[in-house]
Design a protein around this motif. Sequence first.
Motif, mmCIF file in Angstrom:
data_model
loop_
_atom_site.group_PDB
_atom_site.id
_atom_site.type_symbol
_atom_site.label_atom_id
_atom_site.label_comp_id
_atom_site.label_asym_id
_atom_site.label_seq_id
_atom_site.Cartn_x
_atom_site.Cartn_y
_atom_site.Cartn_z
ATOM 1 N N ASP A 171 -3.179 -18.301 -7.830
ATOM 2 C CA ASP A 171 -1.901 -17.784 -7.363
ATOM 3 C C ASP A 171 -1.916 -16.270 -7.211
ATOM 4 O O ASP A 171 -1.314 -15.718 -6.285
ATOM 5 N N ALA A 172 -2.578 -15.586 -8.141
ATOM 6 C CA ALA A 172 -2.591 -14.127 -8.102
ATOM 7 C C ALA A 172 -3.597 -13.627 -7.074
ATOM 8 O O ALA A 172 -4.612 -14.274 -6.794
ATOM 9 N N LEU A 173 -3.306 -12.474 -6.512
ATOM 10 C CA LEU A 173 -4.216 -11.875 -5.544
ATOM 11 C C LEU A 173 -5.462 -11.352 -6.247
ATOM 12 O O LEU A 173 -5.396 -10.841 -7.360
ATOM 13 N N THR A 174 -6.587 -11.455 -5.571
ATOM 14 C CA THR A 174 -7.815 -10.877 -6.103
ATOM 15 C C THR A 174 -7.833 -9.382 -5.802
ATOM 16 O O THR A 174 -7.032 -8.870 -5.008
ATOM 17 N N SER A 175 -8.761 -8.680 -6.412
ATOM 18 C CA SER A 175 -8.879 -7.232 -6.177
ATOM 19 C C SER A 175 -9.156 -6.935 -4.707
ATOM 20 O O SER A 175 -8.610 -5.991 -4.134
ATOM 21 N N ALA A 176 -10.008 -7.769 -4.090
ATOM 22 C CA ALA A 176 -10.321 -7.563 -2.674
ATOM 23 C C ALA A 176 -9.083 -7.779 -1.803
ATOM 24 O O ALA A 176 -8.828 -7.017 -0.852
ATOM 25 N N GLN A 177 -8.283 -8.815 -2.125
ATOM 26 C CA GLN A 177 -7.066 -9.074 -1.354
ATOM 27 C C GLN A 177 -6.046 -7.968 -1.543
ATOM 28 O O GLN A 177 -5.343 -7.581 -0.603
ATOM 29 N N ILE A 178 -5.948 -7.459 -2.743
ATOM 30 C CA ILE A 178 -5.029 -6.348 -3.012
ATOM 31 C C ILE A 178 -5.423 -5.125 -2.192
ATOM 32 O O ILE A 178 -4.571 -4.426 -1.630
ATOM 33 N N ASP A 179 -6.714 -4.868 -2.094
ATOM 34 C CA ASP A 179 -7.183 -3.728 -1.301
ATOM 35 C C ASP A 179 -6.851 -3.921 0.174
ATOM 36 O O ASP A 179 -6.488 -2.961 0.873
ATOM 37 N N VAL A 180 -6.943 -5.171 0.657
ATOM 38 C CA VAL A 180 -6.608 -5.458 2.057
ATOM 39 C C VAL A 180 -5.125 -5.179 2.313
ATOM 40 O O VAL A 180 -4.758 -4.536 3.303
ATOM 41 N N VAL A 181 -4.265 -5.672 1.429
ATOM 42 C CA VAL A 181 -2.820 -5.463 1.579
ATOM 43 C C VAL A 181 -2.493 -3.974 1.533
ATOM 44 O O VAL A 181 -1.718 -3.464 2.353
ATOM 45 N N ALA A 182 -3.076 -3.260 0.568
ATOM 46 C CA ALA A 182 -2.809 -1.832 0.419
ATOM 47 C C ALA A 182 -3.234 -1.055 1.665
ATOM 48 O O ALA A 182 -2.524 -0.151 2.127
ATOM 49 N N ARG A 183 -4.382 -1.441 2.238
ATOM 50 C CA ARG A 183 -4.888 -0.740 3.422
ATOM 51 C C ARG A 183 -4.021 -1.020 4.649
ATOM 52 O O ARG A 183 -3.695 -0.103 5.411
ATOM 53 N N GLU A 184 -3.620 -2.279 4.832
ATOM 54 C CA GLU A 184 -2.835 -2.634 6.016
ATOM 55 C C GLU A 184 -1.419 -2.096 5.964
ATOM 56 O O GLU A 184 -0.835 -1.756 6.996
ATOM 57 N N LEU A 185 -0.847 -2.020 4.755
ATOM 58 C CA LEU A 185 0.542 -1.561 4.620
ATOM 59 C C LEU A 185 0.642 -0.102 4.191
ATOM 60 O O LEU A 185 1.749 0.412 3.974
ATOM 61 N N ASN A 186 -0.506 0.554 4.036
ATOM 62 C CA ASN A 186 -0.557 1.978 3.716
ATOM 63 C C ASN A 186 0.162 2.306 2.404
ATOM 64 O O ASN A 186 1.004 3.203 2.324
ATOM 65 N N VAL A 187 -0.167 1.535 1.374
ATOM 66 C CA VAL A 187 0.370 1.795 0.035
ATOM 67 C C VAL A 187 -0.786 1.784 -0.953
ATOM 68 O O VAL A 187 -1.923 1.419 -0.618
ATOM 69 N N LYS A 188 -0.518 2.166 -2.186
ATOM 70 C CA LYS A 188 -1.547 2.185 -3.213
ATOM 71 C C LYS A 188 -1.753 0.773 -3.774
ATOM 72 O O LYS A 188 -0.804 -0.013 -3.851
#
Length: 314
Positions: A171-188
């Motif tokens: 259910d929880a996002l992996t570190s790689a997925q979190i990095d993808v979301v952060a990069r696409e949405l321009n957040v930390k």
Amino acid sequence: MTASASGTSAKAVALANPWAVVPPLGNLDAYITAVNRLPMLTPEQEQHFAHELRANGDLQAAGKLVLSHLRLVVSTARQYLGYGLPHADLIQEGNVGLMKAVKRFDPDQGVRLVSYAMHWIKAEIHEYILKNWRLVKVATTKAQRKLFFNLRSMKQGFKADDAAENITHRDALTSAQIDVVARELNVKPEEVREMETRLSGGDVLLDPTPIDGDGEQAFGPIAYLSDEQHEPTAMLESAQRDTLATEGVAAALKGLDERSRRIVTERWLNVNDDGSGGMTLHELAAEYGVSAERIRQIEVAAMKKMRSALTECA
């Protein structure tokens, strides 16, 4: 009257008086059905009514512009049902955004009202969701708001990818997925983790009321989050006691004569923790050449004077 004739009649009524088609009362299904029967405006009609509103403040023209786009609000509001809020409330907020758009629409900019109004409709729905989805607001900045409304759909996309790779129970996002979301949405990445935690959690009543039949007190966070030691009133009282026990007592002793001060000191201040060490009434009486009763009287008078001085200090 045939079905075709009935449909033509309803359309004629809508063109003449669109307000007559929308029921003033009724359930949501009846409202949506009525809205979908409202005729769409041609580009020429839209331009005409928009100019009438802008130039002359024609409210009838404004009404026709609003009514012809109510189906857009219904369709847009349906996209936000996943947040668990009533569809009718989402539509109502979207209608507010539509009316704001109609008021500000400039027909000379070369865009259709449907494109211009979409921003205002979504803005009102977004604001409603942020205010009512949780007791505590989950997004305050523009970046956080963007993250809030995109993280859910992006997580669904990740789950679809996991399913294709036969990865389950994650259910929880992996570190790689979190990095993808952060990069696409321009957040930390830290903001992504925090928002994911907020979305997965729920509101908890701090001090719940009894809900069982026996009337027993329900257990809530206030039972284990309260800290009486650092409660402001208790801290002030403790600080005041410490001040009276040190500076206050010293000042009260200075207000006594030398004999009274020595008696109080020997009887009350030079005592060990086990209660030993202080002089007795008879020992002090022998030292001053008076009776033990006289020493007791001097002690009582001195203590009364000190209490009065300490009261003034408080």
